[in-house]
Design a protein around this motif. Structure first.
Motif, PDB file in Angstrom:
ATOM      1  N   GLY A   6       0.809  -1.217   0.000  1.00 55.84           N
ATOM      2  CA  GLY A   6       0.000   0.000   0.000  1.00 55.84           C
ATOM      3  C   GLY A   6       0.838   1.261   0.000  1.00 55.84           C
ATOM      4  N   GLY A   7       1.965   1.223  -0.720  1.00 58.28           N
ATOM      5  CA  GLY A   7       2.757   2.424  -0.907  1.00 58.28           C
ATOM      6  C   GLY A   7       2.261   3.203  -2.113  1.00 58.28           C
ATOM      7  N   TYR A   8       3.093   4.106  -2.607  1.00 59.27           N
ATOM      8  CA  TYR A   8       2.673   4.951  -3.723  1.00 59.27           C
ATOM      9  C   TYR A   8       2.421   4.146  -4.989  1.00 59.27           C
ATOM     10  N   ALA A   9       3.214   3.117  -5.245  1.00 53.79           N
ATOM     11  CA  ALA A   9       3.011   2.299  -6.441  1.00 53.79           C
ATOM     12  C   ALA A   9       1.715   1.506  -6.341  1.00 53.79           C
ATOM     13  N   GLY A  10       1.524   0.822  -5.224  1.00 56.01           N
ATOM     14  CA  GLY A  10       0.329   0.004  -5.060  1.00 56.01           C
ATOM     15  C   GLY A  10      -0.942   0.821  -5.069  1.00 56.01           C
ATOM     16  N   MET A  11      -0.938   1.978  -4.403  1.00 55.32           N
ATOM     17  CA  MET A  11      -2.147   2.791  -4.352  1.00 55.32           C
ATOM     18  C   MET A  11      -2.412   3.472  -5.691  1.00 55.32           C
ATOM     19  N   ALA A  12      -1.359   3.793  -6.454  1.00 54.16           N
ATOM     20  CA  ALA A  12      -1.572   4.338  -7.799  1.00 54.16           C
ATOM     21  C   ALA A  12      -2.261   3.318  -8.686  1.00 54.16           C
ATOM     22  N   ALA A  13      -1.836   2.059  -8.584  1.00 54.71           N
ATOM     23  CA  ALA A  13      -2.488   0.992  -9.350  1.00 54.71           C
ATOM     24  C   ALA A  13      -3.928   0.810  -8.895  1.00 54.71           C
ATOM     25  N   ALA A  14      -4.145   0.818  -7.588  1.00 55.49           N
ATOM     26  CA  ALA A  14      -5.491   0.590  -7.050  1.00 55.49           C
ATOM     27  C   ALA A  14      -6.458   1.687  -7.478  1.00 55.49           C
ATOM     28  N   VAL A  15      -6.023   2.931  -7.406  1.00 54.78           N
ATOM     29  CA  VAL A  15      -6.878   4.048  -7.799  1.00 54.78           C
ATOM     30  C   VAL A  15      -7.236   3.960  -9.277  1.00 54.78           C
ATOM     31  N   THR A  16      -6.247   3.658 -10.111  1.00 57.51           N
ATOM     32  CA  THR A  16      -6.490   3.592 -11.556  1.00 57.51           C
ATOM     33  C   THR A  16      -7.472   2.489 -11.895  1.00 57.51           C
ATOM     34  N   LEU A  17      -7.323   1.328 -11.282  1.00 57.78           N
ATOM     35  CA  LEU A  17      -8.247   0.213 -11.543  1.00 57.78           C
ATOM     36  C   LEU A  17      -9.642   0.527 -11.004  1.00 57.78           C
ATOM     37  N   ALA A  18      -9.713   1.032  -9.768  1.00 54.41           N
ATOM     38  CA  ALA A  18     -11.013   1.335  -9.168  1.00 54.41           C
ATOM     39  C   ALA A  18     -11.749   2.401  -9.965  1.00 54.41           C
ATOM     40  N   GLN A  19     -11.009   3.366 -10.469  1.00 52.37           N
ATOM     41  CA  GLN A  19     -11.612   4.440 -11.264  1.00 52.37           C
ATOM     42  C   GLN A  19     -12.320   3.890 -12.495  1.00 52.37           C
ATOM     43  N   HIS A  20     -11.816   2.768 -13.011  1.00 51.38           N
ATOM     44  CA  HIS A  20     -12.389   2.168 -14.218  1.00 51.38           C
ATOM     45  C   HIS A  20     -13.260   0.950 -13.914  1.00 51.38           C
ATOM     46  N   GLY A  21     -13.714   0.823 -12.668  1.00 46.93           N
ATOM     47  CA  GLY A  21     -14.711  -0.179 -12.330  1.00 46.93           C
ATOM     48  C   GLY A  21     -14.187  -1.574 -12.084  1.00 46.93           C
ATOM     49  N   THR A  22     -12.882  -1.738 -11.932  1.00 47.62           N
ATOM     50  CA  THR A  22     -12.309  -3.059 -11.668  1.00 47.62           C
ATOM     51  C   THR A  22     -12.215  -3.298 -10.164  1.00 47.62           C
ATOM     52  N   LYS A  23     -12.610  -4.476  -9.736  1.00 48.99           N
ATOM     53  CA  LYS A  23     -12.581  -4.818  -8.319  1.00 48.99           C
ATOM     54  C   LYS A  23     -11.136  -4.975  -7.859  1.00 48.99           C
ATOM     55  N   VAL A  24     -10.814  -4.326  -6.737  1.00 42.84           N
ATOM     56  CA  VAL A  24      -9.438  -4.275  -6.237  1.00 42.84           C
ATOM     57  C   VAL A  24      -9.425  -4.619  -4.759  1.00 42.84           C
ATOM     58  N   SER A  25      -8.391  -5.387  -4.359  1.00 41.38           N
ATOM     59  CA  SER A  25      -8.122  -5.620  -2.935  1.00 41.38           C
ATOM     60  C   SER A  25      -6.650  -5.341  -2.678  1.00 41.38           C
ATOM     61  N   VAL A  26      -6.393  -4.373  -1.787  1.00 43.48           N
ATOM     62  CA  VAL A  26      -5.025  -3.986  -1.445  1.00 43.48           C
ATOM     63  C   VAL A  26      -4.665  -4.590  -0.096  1.00 43.48           C
ATOM     64  N   PHE A  27      -3.485  -5.187  -0.027  1.00 41.95           N
ATOM     65  CA  PHE A  27      -2.993  -5.784   1.210  1.00 41.95           C
ATOM     66  C   PHE A  27      -1.709  -5.071   1.627  1.00 41.95           C
ATOM     67  N   GLU A  28      -1.736  -4.402   2.768  1.00 37.91           N
ATOM     68  CA  GLU A  28      -0.562  -3.682   3.278  1.00 37.91           C
ATOM     69  C   GLU A  28      -0.188  -4.239   4.648  1.00 37.91           C
ATOM     70  N   ALA A  29       1.060  -4.692   4.785  1.00 43.14           N
ATOM     71  CA  ALA A  29       1.498  -5.311   6.032  1.00 43.14           C
ATOM     72  C   ALA A  29       1.568  -4.300   7.172  1.00 43.14           C
ATOM     73  N   GLY A  30       1.952  -3.072   6.883  1.00 46.25           N
ATOM     74  CA  GLY A  30       2.065  -2.061   7.928  1.00 46.25           C
ATOM     75  C   GLY A  30       0.713  -1.491   8.325  1.00 46.25           C
ATOM     76  N   LYS A  31       0.700  -0.847   9.467  1.00 47.28           N
ATOM     77  CA  LYS A  31      -0.540  -0.227   9.927  1.00 47.28           C
ATOM     78  C   LYS A  31      -0.805   1.103   9.225  1.00 47.28           C
ATOM     79  N   LEU A  87       4.648  -6.413 -11.717  1.00 48.15           N
ATOM     80  CA  LEU A  87       5.493  -5.782 -10.700  1.00 48.15           C
ATOM     81  C   LEU A  87       5.313  -4.270 -10.749  1.00 48.15           C
ATOM     82  N   ALA A  88       5.101  -3.665  -9.605  1.00 51.25           N
ATOM     83  CA  ALA A  88       5.040  -2.199  -9.505  1.00 51.25           C
ATOM     84  C   ALA A  88       6.003  -1.756  -8.420  1.00 51.25           C
TER      85      ALA A  88
END
Length: 425
Positions: A10-35, A394-395
């Motif tokens: 859930g860093g900048y790369a992962g969240m950039a991918a998640a936002v782009t996919l979610a914006q276009h209606g694709t189901k996304v699940s992000v897993f971040e080990a840190g709090k 890979l991102a």
């Protein structure tokens, strides 16, 4: 086929991918080990004050990062934007006028204080030569060799080129990739005037993008989970199993040394593992010194010379944290031999020498990221976002890119992974 994309990190790369996919209606699940979201650019709390695990500066050329911040937090006044100014105490004083590029850069060099006339013209000749060559080398080589080929004086290297290289690539000129350095100069100093602007975040790095990005993803039907690590990735006949759930696609968006564990046992990724295994790493030390509130700098960022400290940031001017100075030391060096307490005391002494009389700091804290970035060495091979394993991407700032390990490289890689998935039939 209904796509369900797992994003690990859930860093900048992962969240950039998640936002782009979610914006276009694709189901996304992000897993971040840190709090806390943000990865290697995240919020930490010191003495009840939210700061960053490392001080970051953006430039106007970071178009993808700035676009994404505005997408997830529109009209939020997330940064201060100022024309390029590189001011070093007792050294280089360079300011770019508000004129079209590259004229603004050339005039900044021509009028730079702290450089002799011959050094100014040597720097201008270097920039013009790179512009004629379209900032492209026939073969990569260390920055120090490129500068020698163009007869750049040693004093000019020490005052201008070496600090710029360390600041942008987090790698010393002796080994740093000249091609990547030229890519940075091309995009920040030779295209549009606004590309050279210094962009100072006014909130911590988690609040700048990853946290509002998570809100955006959830609003668009996705999930973001923090505080729970992914122990392993299991391949299935139709995709991947992550933490007990099936996903059709997977984006691995963690730091390269962390990716090695997740890639273990996955088919067809031997080449990726070999490339990552060859990486060297560079540290970044950020030392926070809290002085009484009346302590302030003349500018949000000042360079320092003849010591360990390279840059000092006034977080009172940017974040409203008055009296809090952040001192940054990029890349390897003698400071690594000092314990955090000794390093903070040493930097306090350097600030007193550079700034004059200072009251004693109320508290201090050194944060040293030992593997803050990969060492962006000449000829380094970096893995592509597309892998030989179907629907596995890979991102991260370490993946193939024109840029070194920056927030912009991270966000661009995430957007590219997302776009590759969206482009699939």
């Amino acid at each position: 086929m209904t796509r369900h994309v797992a994003i690990i990190g859930g860093g900048y790369a992962g969240m950039a991918a998640a936002v782009t996919l979610a914006q276009h209606g694709t189901k996304v699940s992000v897993f971040e080990a840190g709090k806390i979201l943000g990865g290697r650019a995240r919020q930490v709390t010191l003495n009840d004050i939210c700061v960053d695990n490392g001080q970051h500066l953006l430039v106007g050329a970071y178009s993808e990062t700035l676009r994404l911040v505005e997408l997830v937090a529109p009209q939020s006044a997330a940064w201060q934007r100022r024309p390029l100014q590189l001011h070093t105490l007792g050294g280089l004083q360079l300011s770019a006028p508000r004129l079209p590029a590259p004229l603004n850069t050339l005039l900044a060099l021509l009028g730079a204080r702290g450089l002799s006339v011959s050094e100014r013209f040597a720097a201008i000749r270097f920039m013009l030569a790179q512009r004629r060559a379209h900032f492209k080398l026939m073969q990569d080589l260390p920055v120090v060799q490129l500068l020698a080929q163009h007869a750049q004086p040693a004093a000019l290297v020490d005052k201008l080129w070496a600090p710029l290289c360390i600041a942008t690539l987090n790698t010393p000129v002796a080994t740093a990739s000249a091609q990547v350095f030229l890519n940075v100069l091309r995009d920040s100093l030779a295209r549009h005037r606004s590309d050279s602007d210094l962009v100072f975040p006014v909130r911590d790095l988690s609040a700048l993008f990853p946290q509002p990005a998570a809100d955006f993803v959830r609003t668009h039907g996705g999930a973001v989970t923090t505080g729970k690590a992914v122990d392993a990735i299991t391949q299935t006949t139709a995709g991947f199993n992550v933490n007990g759930n099936h996903h059709t696609h997977l984006i691995c968006a963690v730091a390269p040394h962390q990716a090695m564990r997740l890639l273990a046992g996955l088919d067809k990724l031997d080449q990726v593992r070999a490339l990552i295994n060859a990486f060297r790493y560079q540290p970044i030390a950020t030392v926070y010194l809290q002085y009484p509130a009346q302590v302030t700098l003349t500018k949000p960022m000042l360079g320092l010379t003849d010591g360990l400290a390279q840059w000092v940031f006034d977080r009172g001017m940017t974040h409203g944290q008055h009296g809090l100075l952040a001192v940054v030391i990029s890349a390897e060096g003698h400071h690594r031999n000092l314990a955090p307490e000794a390093l903070a005391q040493h930097l306090d002494a350097e600030l007193r020498s550079a700034l004059g009389t200072l009251p004693a700091p109320l508290w201090h804290k050194a944060i040293v990221e030992k593997r803050a970035t990969y060492s962006c060495d000449a000829g380094l091979q970096r893995p592509d976002q597309v892998t030989a394993l179907k629907n596995f991407f890979l991102a991260g700032d370490y993946t193939a890119s024109d840029y070194p390990a920056t927030l912009e490289a991270a966000t661009r890689s995430g957007v590219k992974c997302a776009q590759l998935i969206l482009d699939q039939a």
